[in-house]
Structure formats: structure tokens, C-alpha cells
Write an enzyme that holds these catalytic residues in place. Structure first.
Site, PDB file in Angstrom:
ATOM      1  N   LYS A 116       9.477  16.412 -11.180  1.00 39.48           N
ATOM      2  CA  LYS A 116       8.782  15.680 -10.118  1.00 39.48           C
ATOM      3  C   LYS A 116       8.324  16.611  -9.006  1.00 39.48           C
ATOM      4  O   LYS A 116       7.243  16.443  -8.441  1.00 39.48           O
ATOM      5  CB  LYS A 116       9.694  14.587  -9.559  1.00 39.48           C
ATOM      6  CG  LYS A 116       9.885  13.400 -10.497  1.00 39.48           C
ATOM      7  CD  LYS A 116      10.710  12.325  -9.826  1.00 39.48           C
ATOM      8  CE  LYS A 116      10.794  11.062 -10.692  1.00 39.48           C
ATOM      9  NZ  LYS A 116      11.458  11.289 -11.963  1.00 39.48           N
ATOM     10  N   GLU A 200      12.089  12.136  -0.359  1.00 32.07           N
ATOM     11  CA  GLU A 200      10.827  11.746   0.230  1.00 32.07           C
ATOM     12  C   GLU A 200      10.999  10.489   1.076  1.00 32.07           C
ATOM     13  O   GLU A 200      11.995   9.763   0.942  1.00 32.07           O
ATOM     14  CB  GLU A 200       9.754  11.534  -0.836  1.00 32.07           C
ATOM     15  CG  GLU A 200      10.080  10.471  -1.848  1.00 32.07           C
ATOM     16  CD  GLU A 200       9.079  10.444  -2.996  1.00 32.07           C
ATOM     17  OE1 GLU A 200       8.471  11.492  -3.274  1.00 32.07           O
ATOM     18  OE2 GLU A 200       8.914   9.369  -3.599  1.00 32.07           O
ATOM     19  N   HIS A 235      15.632  -0.115  -9.134  1.00 33.94           N
ATOM     20  CA  HIS A 235      14.490   0.752  -9.430  1.00 33.94           C
ATOM     21  C   HIS A 235      14.011   0.609 -10.867  1.00 33.94           C
ATOM     22  O   HIS A 235      13.262   1.457 -11.357  1.00 33.94           O
ATOM     23  CB  HIS A 235      14.811   2.226  -9.120  1.00 33.94           C
ATOM     24  CG  HIS A 235      15.287   2.460  -7.724  1.00 33.94           C
ATOM     25  ND1 HIS A 235      14.466   2.326  -6.627  1.00 33.94           N
ATOM     26  CD2 HIS A 235      16.510   2.777  -7.234  1.00 33.94           C
ATOM     27  CE1 HIS A 235      15.155   2.574  -5.526  1.00 33.94           C
ATOM     28  NE2 HIS A 235      16.399   2.840  -5.862  1.00 33.94           N
ATOM     29  N   ARG A 292       3.890   9.475 -21.638  1.00 38.57           N
ATOM     30  CA  ARG A 292       4.211   8.708 -22.854  1.00 38.57           C
ATOM     31  C   ARG A 292       3.610   7.318 -22.712  1.00 38.57           C
ATOM     32  O   ARG A 292       3.017   6.977 -21.700  1.00 38.57           O
ATOM     33  CB  ARG A 292       5.727   8.591 -23.001  1.00 38.57           C
ATOM     34  CG  ARG A 292       6.405   8.026 -21.750  1.00 38.57           C
ATOM     35  CD  ARG A 292       7.876   7.786 -21.926  1.00 38.57           C
ATOM     36  NE  ARG A 292       8.581   7.562 -20.682  1.00 38.57           N
ATOM     37  CZ  ARG A 292       8.599   6.426 -19.997  1.00 38.57           C
ATOM     38  NH1 ARG A 292       7.920   5.390 -20.442  1.00 38.57           N
ATOM     39  NH2 ARG A 292       9.286   6.303 -18.872  1.00 38.57           N
TER      40      ARG A 292
END
Length: 675
Positions: A116, A200, A235, A292
Site C-alpha cells: 500500500k 492515514e 472493514h 484480481r
């Protein structure tokens, strides 16, 4: 085009890939673990090969074994599905070295997007908007803590190599940072073998919008519009829909162009998803790219009239994209609900067991590659059948329920209806929760953000309510009718003897009996049934009404309750009566007065494992005084962490398991004395 492919996955995605391959005349090879010997994906493929024991790391994650099977069976390519090896660059390289086509993006693209932090640096260069945060390599806890303080709370910690909601923690303040970081890193190393995290800014009331992109080997890259995946828990996505509500044409084009730019920046090939976090004001930021096919790809297929697996196969075989950007359009609206074996009322704790009964809504003859047939337009993607087991080794998904409507309002109505028709007996499911979610004001009015479930806790998790009298009456009628059938069968030649039949017949009087049922919350229901010449008289909690059996077709019953007609299905599982009526599912345990088995007594003072799993952290010591709610032990099960907390203020008397120990369902983890 390929003549034979190997599907390196299991469950519904393996079945999904096999369906398209069969339609295209391509032979398929399934691989399976010992736990999946009788699985649906094994049955639907042309060949199947055992690759190892139940744990994924010894079977579905063994790339060397899978490649060896592909070569031995003559497969020309490997489709990885999603999860497992689908985003493993080393596996993609190994396929190429073995002369096999990996049906997915180049390994270089996976490496670029697999981290990431590296991906965000790359996106910054491609001028794709980013959320403020720290995406670097420095992982010293004190340094990360300072960065979080700089960014400003709340902060989101994410495993750099993560996905699927694993290794993510929202940190509300600086005091909670270190514990959250340790938990995040622990889950990240367990799930991905890499404990690197990034930090973040956690946006308030954000939406999760993703763009489906597709690229071929000839340099063409397009986007197939967006999906809104804002409704999440832990999440992880719960509901997905396409197109995203309240999306303007200008915003759609801007997000689509940004997604294509992201894909081109890494030389992407095949199906991929660029995920954005979006503010309510319309601004959006790059979050990550999934290299994917996504779990929620069916909603895109439904509104674009495409078969994305077919596109994957054609692109992997070197063909150009089947359509150009200006040939694509959105038709109608589609919603997908993920049906899981889990208990929403217990923190979405996964459920293990056998699908003793499974009845699904009638699915339309939906042909992939075309607009769904009307008017039903219901599609079910599943990797299990009635009689199959949901094990602790893999994801507890039962099915994906997808509906299409001419507009969102019609799609919502069809989803609610389809959920009402879904019947599962044998384990806990989230079906009732999904129905409340779909019918709730927030989702119905498209008031969407990733905190929707938390914001609507009161409506989505209402207090336990009494079982309706109609459901109790259905259970009672089903019971007495079964008794009649059993007694008639046992009477044999003496069928005319009234004394040998359970008809409630009495000479010169009416027979009255009190039945006893208990619901899942322990509430008792005691309907009194007075046997009449025709039907019964029901008396229960102030209700007195005549009950008559109108019709019966197997387990489907229609009864008359007073002046009301009641219809339902009653499935008996031992002494448990599962009543499906009025869109609800009610489990009623029959308290048989003739039964001699007493209730099992729980061991007092011992906190037990909610399901099979591994102990990953022991946070208390023997002799330690603890407060109610204090974390004592952390388990990992079904790919998630579960924290065992103190039920009351008290003393930890003895720790019974150590870190790394495997424990069974219900095993006492520690001995506890209440203060």
C-alpha cells in the site's frame, strides 16, 4: 483459447469460474483439501485433485503443488480466483517459469500495488489524489506514533500488504495508539506474513467507491463504471451495489479516468479494482488497488451485461478487450448481499456447522454475458449445497445473493423479497440482519458511509422480541400433525382404533394439553391446545382463537388462526422447530415432557472459546485482579481476532492455554473467580 484450465481456489469463486469455462467449452481442473473432498467446486469441475490437509497453508497456498497438478493434468493456464494466491507475485512468476499462463495481472503490477505504501507513492507520481498520511518504510513504533499525532486523530492504521479488512485499526486518540498498533501488526503478520503498516487520516462519514478496470496485452485499458461498497462491518463489505447512488456523470468520468491512470501506471493487464475513499462533498482519494477479480464483481456484470470471467480468459489468451469504453453503458441497478454463517447479535462471530436445510429464492435464468431475464432477475453464486459443512478453516461465506432492478427502488424491493425467501437451518446466519439493513431508512434512502451500521445500531440490533403467536401456532400445529402421522404409522392394522392414535379423541369430553416451547433467548411459550372435532382451540398469553389446518404440503403449512390466514414453513431439526413465516425465521425448542435428558450445566467461572481457533495473546496472569470488560485472551479464528474479556470484576485464578495453542470450540481458556 485455452482447452483446459486449473482453478486454484475453492468455494463460490471456483464454481463461478467453472460455470463460465463450461459455457466456453473449456475443461476445468479443481484442487481441493482434505476438508473439501465432498465440496461443490469439486463436483462441478471436470477433474479434481487432492493437494493437502485442511489448513490453507498446507493446501490452497501451496503454489508448488498446484503448479505440479496443472502440469500433470495438461492444464494450460491457472485461474487463481480471489484470496489465496491471487495476488502472489511469486506464484505468478512460478507459473510463467513452468510454461503456464497466470490468468491475472503481471507479477510486476502485483508487486507495485501489493504494498500500500509503495502504491501510494506511485499514485502520487501519476497524479491520482491521495489521503493525507504516512506511507513510508520507517516502522519504529515511536516514529509511527509521532506521525499519527501529526496527521491528527482519528487515524487509520492499515497493513501495507493487507486486504479484506485484515490488519486495520481505527485509532481515536494518542493514548490508544500503541495498543492498536501492536494488534494491527500482530494480525498483519498472521494474515500476510508482513507486519509493515501505514497510517492515514481517517475520514469522517466517507463512502467506499471502487472502479472496475480492465486492460489487455495490446495496451487497451477501460473502466466498467463503479460499485458502492460503503456498507461494511469490521472493514469488510456487507452490501455492494452498482451504480453508486447519487453519482454524477462528471464524477463518474473523473473517477474512471483516475482508475485507468492508476492501472496504466503499473502496466496492468486483466481485471482489477481501484478503490477510492470518497467524501460526502464528492471529493475522492486513492485507497488501494486489488489486482484480481473482486467478490462483488457480479453487480458490475448485472448492470453492464458482461461476463468478467470470460473477459479474463480472453485477455489472458492474448485477445483484445471485447468492448471499447464508448460501447459500455449502465442498465438498471444491481445489489449484492453476502450471506454469511455468522451471528450479528454476537459481534458477527462466525458460525460453524452443517447446512441441514437450505432453500433459496427462485433464481432467474440469468445468462452471463447478457442482461438478466425479467421480472425476477435474481442470481445466487454459492459454493455450498444442503448437507455441506461450514468449517473453521475457511471464510464462512454461504452465498452471494444478487438482484437486478430497472432502478434502485425496484432492486431494493427484490432484495428484501429474496432475503425473506432464503431459508437456512443448522447454523447462525446474517440473513435477518441483512433484511433489516436493506429495509432500513439509511440504506433505502442511500444515506451511505462506512459507518452506516455503527450509526444505526439501535435499528439494526433491536431488543429481543417475543415470537409472534402465529409462529408459535404453526410450530404447535406441525408438532401435533407429526404426532398424528407417527401414531398412524405405528398403529398398522389397528388404524381404526381411536385409542391408538394421537387424534386427541376423548369420550364425552374435549382433550386439552399444554405444550411448551422456548425461543433462542430463553423465553417460554405455553400454548394450550384443546382438541375439537375440527381443529383446535388455542389459548396463549391472553389470546384465544380457533386454529384449523387449511392445507399442508410437506413442511409448508397454511392455517386459520381466528379470522386470519397464516402461511409458513416449519422445519423440524430434532427438538428444534424452525418456523419461517411473514419474512421472519423463529427457532422454537420443544420442551418434551417425556424427555429425560436434563439441561447441561455450564462450568461456572470459566471463560470458554467461542469457536475453534488459536491463542495469539494472553493479556492476564494467574492471580491478577481485573475489571469487567478488561481483555484477558485474544484468539484468532476464521481469519479474525476475537478478544475474550472479563465478564465481571474478579480474579484470574488460572491460565489454561499458552500463546500458539490450538483450542476447540467451548474449551475453557482460563479459570475466573467473580469478585
Amino acid at each position: 483459447m485455452f482447452k483446459k484450465i486449473l482453478i486454484a481456489n475453492r468455494g463460490e469463486i471456483a464454481c463461478r469460474v467453472a460455470a463460465t469455462a463450461r459455457r466456453m467449452g473449456i475443461k476445468t481442473v479443481a484442487v481441493y483439501s482434505e476438508a473439501d473432498a465432498n465440496a461443490k467446486h469439486v463436483a462441478v469441475c471436470d477433474e479434481a485433485v487432492l493437494i493437502g490437509p485442511a489448513p490453507a497453508k498446507e493446501s490452497y497456498l501451496r503454489g508448488d503443488k498446484i503448479i505440479a497438478v496443472a502440469l500433470a493434468t495438461g492444464a494450460q493456464a491457472i485461474h487463481p480466483g480471489y484470496g489465496f494466491l491471487s495476488e502472489n507475485a511469486e506464484f505468478a512468476d512460478a507459473c510463467a517459469e513452468a510454461g503456464l499462463v497466470f490468468i491475472g495481472p503481471p507479477a510486476s503490477a502485483m508487486r507495485a500495488m501489493g504494498s500500500k505504501s509503495a502504491a501510494k507513492s506511485l499514485m502520487e507520481k501519476a497524479k491520482v489524489p491521495l489521503v493525507p498520511g504516512y506511507h513510508g518504510d520507517e516502522q519504529d513504533p515511536d516514529f509511527l506514533h509521532k506521525e499519527a499525532d501529526r496527521i491528527g486523530y482519528p487515524v487509520l492504521l492499515k497493513a501495507s500488504a493487507g486486504g479484506g479488512g485484515k490488519g486495520m485499526r481505527v485509532v481515536e486518540n494518542t493514548a490508544a495508539f500503541k495498543d492498536a498498533l501492536a494488534s494491527c501488526k500482530r494480525e498483519a503478520i498472521s494474515s500476510f506474513g508482513d507486519d509493515k503498516v501505514l497510517a492515514e487520516k481517517y475520514l469522517q462519514r466517507p463512502r467506499h467507491i471502487e472502479i472496475q478496470v480492465f486492460a489487455d496485452t495490446l495496451g487497451n485499458c477501460i473502466y466498467l463504471f463503479e460499485r458502492d461498497c460503503s456498507v461494511q462491518r469490521r472493514h469488510q463489505k456487507v452490501l455492494e451495489e452498482a451504480p453508486a447512488p447519487n453519482m454524477t456523470a462528471e464524477r463518474r468520468a473523473a473517477m474512471g479516468d483516475a482508475a485507468v491512470a492508476a492501472a496504466k501506471a503499473v502496466g496492468y493487464v486483466g481485471a482489477g479494482t481501484v478503490e477510492f475513499i470518497a467524501n460526502q462533498d464528492g471529493s475522492f482519494y486513492f485507497m488501494e488497488m486489488n489486482t484480481r477479480l473482486q467478490v462483488e464483481h457480479p453487480v458490475t456484470e448485472m448492470v453492464t451485461g458482461t461476463d468478467l470471467v470470460e473477459w479474463q480468459l480472453r485477455v489472458a489468451a492474448g485477445e483484445p478487450l471485447p468492448k471499447k469504453q464508448d460501447e459500455l453503458k449502465i442498465t438498471g441497478h444491481a445489489i449484492e448481499a453476502r450471506i454469511y454463517a455468522e451471528n450479528p447479535e454476537k459481534g458477527f462471530l462466525p458460525s460453524i456447522g452443517t447446512l441441514r436445510h437450505l432453500e433459496t429464492p427462485e433464481a432467474a435464468n440469468f445468462e452471463l454475458g447478457g442482461i438478466p431475464n425479467l421480472p425476477s432477475a435474481v442470481r445466487i453464486d454459492s459454493g455450498v449445497r444442503e448437507g455441506d459443512a461450514i468449517s473453521p478453516f475457511y471464510d464462512p461465506m454461504i452465498a452471494k445473493l444478487i438482484v437486478w432492478g430497472a432502478d434502485r427502488k425496484q432492486a431494493l424491493a427484490r432484495m428484501a423479497q429474496a432475503l425473506s425467501q432464503y431459508q437456512i437451518v443448522g447454523l447462525a446466519t446474517n440473513i435477518a440482519f441483512l433484511k433489516r439493513l436493506v429495509e432500513g431508512d439509511a440504506f433505502a434512502n442511500a444515506d451511505l458511509d462506512t459507518g452506516l451500521i455503527e450509526r444505526n445500531q439501535e435499528a439494526l440490533f433491536p431488543p429481543a422480541r417475543s415470537v409472534p403467536a402465529a409462529a408459535v401456532a404453526l410450530a404447535a400445529v406441525a408438532l401435533v400433525e407429526q404426532e398424528k402421522e407417527q401414531s398412524a404409522a405405528q398403529s398398522g392394522a389397528n388404524r381404526a382404533d381411536p385409542w391408538g392414535q394421537a387424534l386427541g379423541w376423548r369420550m364425552n369430553t374435549a382433550y386439552a394439553r399444554k405444550l411448551s416451547f422456548s425461543d433462542e433467548h430463553g423465553k417460554n411459550y405455553q400454548p394450550q391446545f384443546s382438541y375439537l372435532h375440527q381443529g383446535w382451540l388455542l389459548a396463549m398469553e391472553g389470546i384465544e382463537a380457533h386454529v384449523g389446518l387449511m392445507s399442508q404440503d410437506g413442511v409448508d403449512l397454511s392455517i386459520k388462526l381466528g379470522e386470519t390466514s397464516v402461511h409458513g414453513t416449519v422445519r423440524r431439526d430434532g427438538e428444534l422447530f424452525h418456523v419461517f413465516t411473514g419474512g421472519g425465521h423463529y427457532a422454537l425448542a420443544y420442551n418434551d415432557p417425556m424427555a429425560h435428558a436434563g439441561e447441561a450445566e455450564a462450568e461456572g467461572g470459566r471463560l470458554t472459546a467461542p469457536m475453534p481457533g488459536k491463542v495469539v495473546a494472553v493479556l492476564a496472569k494467574a492471580g491478577q485482579q481485573v475489571k469487567k470488560g478488561e481483555a484477558l485472551v485474544i484468539m484468532e479464528a476464521m481469519k479474525m481476532e476475537h478478544t475474550i474479556t472479563a465478564p465481571h470484576d474478579g480474579l484470574v485464578d488460572e491460565i489454561l492455554y499458552a500463546i500458539g495453542d490450538q483450542v476447540t470450540d467451548g474449551a475453557p481458556l482460563l479459570a475466573f473467580k467473580t469478585a
